[in-house]
Design a protein around this motif. Structure first.
Motif, PDB file in Angstrom:
ATOM      1  N   PHE A   1      34.735  49.113  48.873  1.00  0.00           N
ATOM      2  CA  PHE A   1      34.619  48.052  49.758  1.00  0.00           C
ATOM      3  C   PHE A   1      35.852  47.183  49.854  1.00  0.00           C
ATOM      4  N   LEU A   2      36.408  46.809  48.896  1.00  0.00           N
ATOM      5  CA  LEU A   2      37.710  46.105  48.902  1.00  0.00           C
ATOM      6  C   LEU A   2      38.922  47.036  49.625  1.00  0.00           C
ATOM      7  N   ASN A   3      38.813  48.395  49.440  1.00  0.00           N
ATOM      8  CA  ASN A   3      39.863  49.166  49.973  1.00  0.00           C
ATOM      9  C   ASN A   3      39.641  48.963  51.454  1.00  0.00           C
ATOM     10  N   TYR A   4      38.408  49.059  51.870  1.00  0.00           N
ATOM     11  CA  TYR A   4      38.221  48.939  53.209  1.00  0.00           C
ATOM     12  C   TYR A   4      38.659  47.774  53.988  1.00  0.00           C
ATOM     13  N   PHE A   5      38.436  46.689  53.279  1.00  0.00           N
ATOM     14  CA  PHE A   5      38.958  45.346  53.654  1.00  0.00           C
ATOM     15  C   PHE A   5      40.508  45.084  53.767  1.00  0.00           C
ATOM     16  N   ALA A   6      41.017  45.829  52.632  1.00  0.00           N
ATOM     17  CA  ALA A   6      42.425  46.092  52.483  1.00  0.00           C
ATOM     18  C   ALA A   6      43.025  46.634  53.651  1.00  0.00           C
ATOM     19  N   THR A   7      42.175  47.709  54.273  1.00  0.00           N
ATOM     20  CA  THR A   7      42.775  48.389  55.423  1.00  0.00           C
ATOM     21  C   THR A   7      42.685  47.687  56.665  1.00  0.00           C
ATOM     22  N   LEU A   8      41.800  46.775  56.653  1.00  0.00           N
ATOM     23  CA  LEU A   8      41.802  45.960  57.992  1.00  0.00           C
ATOM     24  C   LEU A   8      42.827  44.858  57.979  1.00  0.00           C
ATOM     25  N   HIS A   9      43.257  44.619  56.732  1.00  0.00           N
ATOM     26  CA  HIS A   9      44.699  43.592  56.720  1.00  0.00           C
ATOM     27  C   HIS A   9      45.740  44.639  57.116  1.00  0.00           C
ATOM     28  N   GLY A  10      45.620  45.943  57.148  1.00  0.00           N
ATOM     29  CA  GLY A  10      46.998  46.382  57.650  1.00  0.00           C
ATOM     30  C   GLY A  10      48.074  46.832  56.554  1.00  0.00           C
ATOM     31  N   ASN A  11      48.752  48.014  56.845  1.00  0.00           N
ATOM     32  CA  ASN A  11      49.778  48.590  55.894  1.00  0.00           C
ATOM     33  C   ASN A  11      50.974  47.919  55.978  1.00  0.00           C
ATOM     34  N   SER A  12      51.095  46.968  56.902  1.00  0.00           N
ATOM     35  CA  SER A  12      52.705  46.351  57.227  1.00  0.00           C
ATOM     36  C   SER A  12      52.922  45.230  56.076  1.00  0.00           C
ATOM     37  N   SER A  13      51.812  44.932  55.447  1.00  0.00           N
ATOM     38  CA  SER A  13      51.968  43.847  54.450  1.00  0.00           C
ATOM     39  C   SER A  13      52.782  44.570  53.119  1.00  0.00           C
ATOM     40  N   LYS A  14      53.357  43.641  52.507  1.00  0.00           N
ATOM     41  CA  LYS A  14      53.763  44.046  51.362  1.00  0.00           C
ATOM     42  C   LYS A  14      53.355  44.422  50.137  1.00  0.00           C
ATOM     43  N   ILE A  15      51.725  44.040  50.092  1.00  0.00           N
ATOM     44  CA  ILE A  15      50.925  44.052  48.784  1.00  0.00           C
ATOM     45  C   ILE A  15      50.683  45.596  48.472  1.00  0.00           C
ATOM     46  N   ASP A  16      50.682  45.752  47.200  1.00  0.00           N
ATOM     47  CA  ASP A  16      50.380  46.894  46.591  1.00  0.00           C
ATOM     48  C   ASP A  16      48.681  46.886  46.504  1.00  0.00           C
ATOM     49  N   TRP A  17      48.188  47.376  47.500  1.00  0.00           N
ATOM     50  CA  TRP A  17      46.664  47.279  47.453  1.00  0.00           C
ATOM     51  C   TRP A  17      46.040  47.570  46.410  1.00  0.00           C
ATOM     52  N   LYS A  18      46.446  48.602  45.631  1.00  0.00           N
ATOM     53  CA  LYS A  18      45.551  49.187  44.645  1.00  0.00           C
ATOM     54  C   LYS A  18      45.356  48.434  43.365  1.00  0.00           C
ATOM     55  N   LYS A  19      46.908  47.838  43.222  1.00  0.00           N
ATOM     56  CA  LYS A  19      46.956  46.999  41.852  1.00  0.00           C
ATOM     57  C   LYS A  19      46.449  45.600  42.310  1.00  0.00           C
ATOM     58  N   ARG A  20      46.225  45.015  43.527  1.00  0.00           N
ATOM     59  CA  ARG A  20      45.751  43.954  43.867  1.00  0.00           C
ATOM     60  C   ARG A  20      44.261  43.940  43.575  1.00  0.00           C
ATOM     61  N   ILE A  21      43.776  45.126  44.006  1.00  0.00           N
ATOM     62  CA  ILE A  21      42.150  45.292  43.872  1.00  0.00           C
ATOM     63  C   ILE A  21      41.869  45.292  42.437  1.00  0.00           C
ATOM     64  N   ASP A  22      42.629  45.928  41.804  1.00  0.00           N
ATOM     65  CA  ASP A  22      42.416  45.901  40.273  1.00  0.00           C
ATOM     66  C   ASP A  22      42.445  44.664  39.796  1.00  0.00           C
ATOM     67  N   VAL A  23      43.352  43.851  40.056  1.00  0.00           N
ATOM     68  CA  VAL A  23      43.450  42.369  39.662  1.00  0.00           C
ATOM     69  C   VAL A  23      42.424  41.598  40.006  1.00  0.00           C
ATOM     70  N   LEU A  24      41.996  41.739  41.321  1.00  0.00           N
ATOM     71  CA  LEU A  24      40.846  41.010  41.650  1.00  0.00           C
ATOM     72  C   LEU A  24      39.567  41.282  41.177  1.00  0.00           C
ATOM     73  N   LEU A  25      39.347  42.678  40.994  1.00  0.00           N
ATOM     74  CA  LEU A  25      38.051  43.260  40.293  1.00  0.00           C
ATOM     75  C   LEU A  25      38.019  42.386  38.694  1.00  0.00           C
ATOM     76  N   GLU A  26      39.043  42.626  38.104  1.00  0.00           N
ATOM     77  CA  GLU A  26      39.168  41.843  36.830  1.00  0.00           C
ATOM     78  C   GLU A  26      39.083  40.601  37.043  1.00  0.00           C
ATOM     79  N   GLN A  27      39.565  39.848  37.864  1.00  0.00           N
ATOM     80  CA  GLN A  27      39.414  38.031  38.103  1.00  0.00           C
ATOM     81  C   GLN A  27      38.109  38.012  38.210  1.00  0.00           C
TER      82      GLN A  27
END
Lengths: 514, 299
Positions: free
Chosen positions: B95-121
């Motif tokens: 689900f979070l991956n899908y929404f990360a896709t909607l944000h687009g890939n031009s962003s500098k965020i490493d989505w995989k790491k970001r999703i792990d951090v958020l799931l933890e948070q």
């Protein structure tokens, strides 16, 4: 706009849409049922056995096109609607995705069932051909792929683009489905009834109408036809990209619904009960009734007018019944009212009757209107028999849909399974369901089933018996809304009881008929 | 981050005005938005996150203009609506991956790491690979919060975020918002007055589309100072008192009923053993609304 990230986003979105389609039980149900229908149509199962490899491949590709179109019509409109229906729109539409990537990505993902259908049909065809015709696998595959490329690809792309394009502008799949079905049925059925081999209005070019294979002399016309429909598909997808508005899928931005301003007089009970029925399903039911009348009146054969009228009244109006009746109780669950309803000290039988009566009256009015229009403007019809044909199948199918909707607590599931039942019966012509064959008037039973099943003295009481059975099931449905042991017992009784009735019917009716 | 709202108005069809000529300037920090049902809070927030088009007025986010730079605004904002759904067939991570896709890939965020951090948070790491369809209300709410934080938004707007959470989750979430508000604007709309009093340094009271108050919670509470009283009466007197005064709390004891009463000093003089109390944010909210009966929304 940088092209690479856009392509990347499109691919990612399509992958996620694939995943959603893959995990949708509705998609599987539609695909599997329709595959069953198409398998029954394979040329090798036909009474004719002298098909060439190209003819068999052509006819098979033709069936895959028709079934694929139906799968597209029943699944693709839900790709965008899912965002609204599952209330993800407020989350999704605040994200900065590109319209192109989103719309084309979703479209690509929504085609998954068709891709699977095409792949599975290739395997099945090769297996059957290998087993029955002793043809080398590479040659069989080449012949089939050639026919599929010629017959299947463009029509499927067009039907998919059409339904998907509509879903950008019309939010309710339940409105899109009948429109698309009407288009498909009217353009192909009109061809068949006019004995025409080819129509510019139809996206489908059927080798069936050419006797199995499209002849060389027609190839340039067929290719021109495909080029036009390919172009139209691109236009439809372009319109979808440009016409997509996030706000259209968020309720706050909906324009004023003029029909919601229309208020029926609030007679005690009746007014509100009727208003509850006024939704997308009702609009779709009206559309099907229009198709019933229009398709009948477009029949050019002067000698079969009564038969055509009966066909229209049974074949299409049964879907109207399904659409109106399926959700009358399941809707409570969908709108989260069920818990409130069930905690009130209301008599369940009264609750059921208050929902059933207006729905039956409404469907009855549609049936009566259709019969009288045909009687007045098309051909004098035996009124009572016409009404029986128009209403009995619809009510029966509606009861089936309602049972499923109540079991799953989902109106769409009820309508979906009802439609599959309808396709199944239309496809197999009662081969497996003869005692309570759904479309007894519209389709002739296969001769091998014997005289017993062709005797009209049987199907009328059997159909009326089915109606009574359905009515009983319906009354039981009132109790199905409760969860717990009672619900489980009834579910089990239905799941075992239905097949048992069919098996007993199969065995006992021929014995009683001597 | 700087957010400037000027004369923002939203009129729905048939003449209903949800927000009228609202002006507000916000800087980094936690901003609480309080108001009765139908006050226009959700409409305001939907306009801020581009879901609704204003009838008139302007909104500027660090130079980006609402209506003109919507994609840029979407890139820098995160939104958790009051009511929303999730795809039940996807897992939390998908689900979070899908929404990360909607944000687009031009962003500098490493989505995989970001999703792990958020799931933890949001305390969902253990169930990251389970389908969302089986989640409890609180888990769904936490996943909703995670999707709003995906792009590390400079403007985070959350509508009734703590509604489905148990007390410990609520405290945890409030703390998370508090931490985030250091370098961004967090707009928190809620009916739970506690959430605002314990986490916001700035707030506003919205009623019928108008601002009734804008300032610090302490200033808001001060408006009710000298107007909150306690009294103990016999149970038979409660009904009579209720007709004359606004009772905002009552506790029954063996020797009578302790009432928390709202009113001016001269108005409560007739009550027995009346003593002044320190007002809370809830007292102040009810006091201010009582003083502005025209702004109360009758549903």
């Amino acid at each position: 706009m940088n092209t690479f990230p856009l392509t990347n986003q499109t691919t990612q979105i399509s992958k996620d849409e694939w995943r959603l389609q893959w995990r949708s039980w509705g998609t599987w149900l539609v695909g599997l049922f329709l595959m069953a229908v198409v398998i029954s149509e394979h040329p090798v199962f036909s009474i004719f056995s002298d098909f060439s490899l190209a003819e068999a491949a052509g006819l098979w590709a033709d069936r895959v096109t028709i079934v694929g179109s139906l799968v597209a019509i029943l699944t693709v409109p839900f790709a965008l609607d899912r965002v609204r229906r599952q209330r993800v729109a407020p989350l999704e539409f605040t994200k900065p995705f590109e319209k192109f990537a989103y719309i084309i990505g979703k479209f690509a993902g929504a085609t998954l069932p068709l891709v699977i259908l095409a792949a599975v049909s290739l395997v099945i065809h090769l297996a059957i051909t290998l087993a029955t015709q002793n043809s080398p696998i590479i040659r069989s595959m080449t012949v089939y792929l050639t026919q599929a490329a010629l017959v299947t690809f463009v029509p499927l792309l067009f039907i998919t683009s059409l339904t998907y394009g509509m879903s950008v502008y019309i939010r309710r799949p339940i409105v899109i489905i009948p429109i698309s079905l009407s288009y498909l049925i009217l353009t192909t059925a009109t061809q068949a009834s006019a004995d025409a081999r080819f129509s510019w209005f139809s996206a489908v070019v059927r080798p069936d109408y050419f006797g199995g294979v499209i002849p060389e002399s027609w190839m340039s016309i067929v290719l021109a036809h495909h080029a036009i429909y390919l172009g139209l598909s691109v236009v439809l997808l372009t319109l979808a990209v440009f016409g997509f508005q996030r706000g259209r899928f968020i309720d706050d931005r909906m324009p004023v619904k003029w029909w919601k301003q229309v208020r029926l007089p609030t007679f005690p009970l009746i007014g509100a009960r009727f208003r509850m029925l006024g939704n997308g399903y009702f609009v779709a039911a009206l559309l099907m009734a229009l198709v019933a009348v229009a398709n009948t009146m477009s029949n050019p054969n002067p000698f079969l007018r009564v038969e055509y009228a009966f066909f229209g009244l049974e074949f299409y109006l049964s879907v109207s019944g399904l659409l109106i009746l399926s959700g009358i109780l399941a809707r409570d669950k969908e709108s989260d009212v069920l818990d409130m309803v069930l905690t009130k000290p209301v008599n369940r039988w009264r609750l059921v009757a208050e929902r059933l009566l207006p729905a039956l009256i409404l469907f009855g009015l549609i049936g009566v209107a259709s019969v009288f229009v045909l009687n007045a403007f098309y051909e004098p019809l035996p009124i009572l028999k016409s009404l029986l044909i128009a209403l009995s199948t619809g009510i029966y199918l509606g009861m089936v849909g309602m049972t499923v909707a109540n079991l799953t607590r989902n109106t769409l599931a009820g309508v979906g399974v009802g439609m599959l039942y309808w396709f199944f019966e239309a496809g197999f012509n009662g081969r497996f369901t003869a005692p309570v064959y759904l479309l007894i008037v519209s389709h002739q039973l296969p001769a091998e089933l014997g005289d017993v099943w062709l005797n009209p003295a049987i199907w009328l009481p059997v159909k009326i018996g089915s109606l009574i059975l359905s009515a009983f099931l319906f009354i039981a449905n009132g109790w199905l809304l409760d969860s717990g042991p009672a619900r489980r017992r009834t579910v089990t009784a239905i799941l075992i009881g239905y097949p048992l009735i069919f098996i007993l019917g199969w065995r006992l009716i021929p014995i009683f008929m001597g | 981050m700087h957010l400037k709202i000027e004369n923002l108005t939203k009129e729905y069809r048939r003449g209903k005005t949800a927000v009228e000529k609202l002006s507000l300037e916000l800087e980094n920090g936690m901003f609480g938005l309080l108001g009765p049902n139908g006050a226009g809070k959700t409409t305001l927030m939907k306009m801020l996150v581009t879901l609704l088009e204003p009838t008139s007025g302007t909104v500027k986010y660090n130079g980006f203009l609402l209506g003109k730079d919507n994609q840029d605004i979407r890139r820098l904002s995160g939104y958790l609506p009051q009511e929303y759904g999730l795809y039940p067939s996807l897992t939390a991570r998908e689900f979070l991956n899908y929404f990360a896709t909607l944000h687009g890939n031009s962003s500098k965020i490493d989505w995989k790491k970001r999703i792990d951090v958020l799931l933890e948070q949001v305390n969902l790491s253990d169930v990251a690979n389970q389908r969302v369809g089986g989640f409890s209300g609180g888990m769904r709410q936490r996943l909703g919060i995670a999707q709003a934080l995906l792009n590390d938004p400079r403007l985070l707007i959350v509508d009734e975020p703590t509604a489905g959470l148990d007390p410990s989750e609520r405290v945890r979430f409030r703390n998370l918002l508090g931490q985030l508000s250091g370098d961004r604007i967090v707009i928190l709309s809620t009916h739970i007055v506690d959430d605002i009093s314990s986490s916001c340094n700035d707030m506003a009271l919205l009623a019928s589309g108008h601002l009734l108050y804008r300032g610090q919670p302490a200033g808001f509470i001060a408006q009710a100072k000298g107007h909150v009283w306690s009294t103990t009466v016999t149970p038979e007197h409660v009904t009579a008192i209720e007709k004359k005064h606004a009772i905002i709390g009552s506790v029954r004891h063996m020797d009578g009923v302790s009432l928390r009463v709202l009113g001016r000093q001269e108005a409560v003089a007739d009550l027995p053993n009346v003593k002044p109390l320190d007002p809370t944010l809830e007292d102040a909210y009810i006091w201010v609304m009582e003083q502005n009966p025209a702004k109360q929304v009758v549903l």
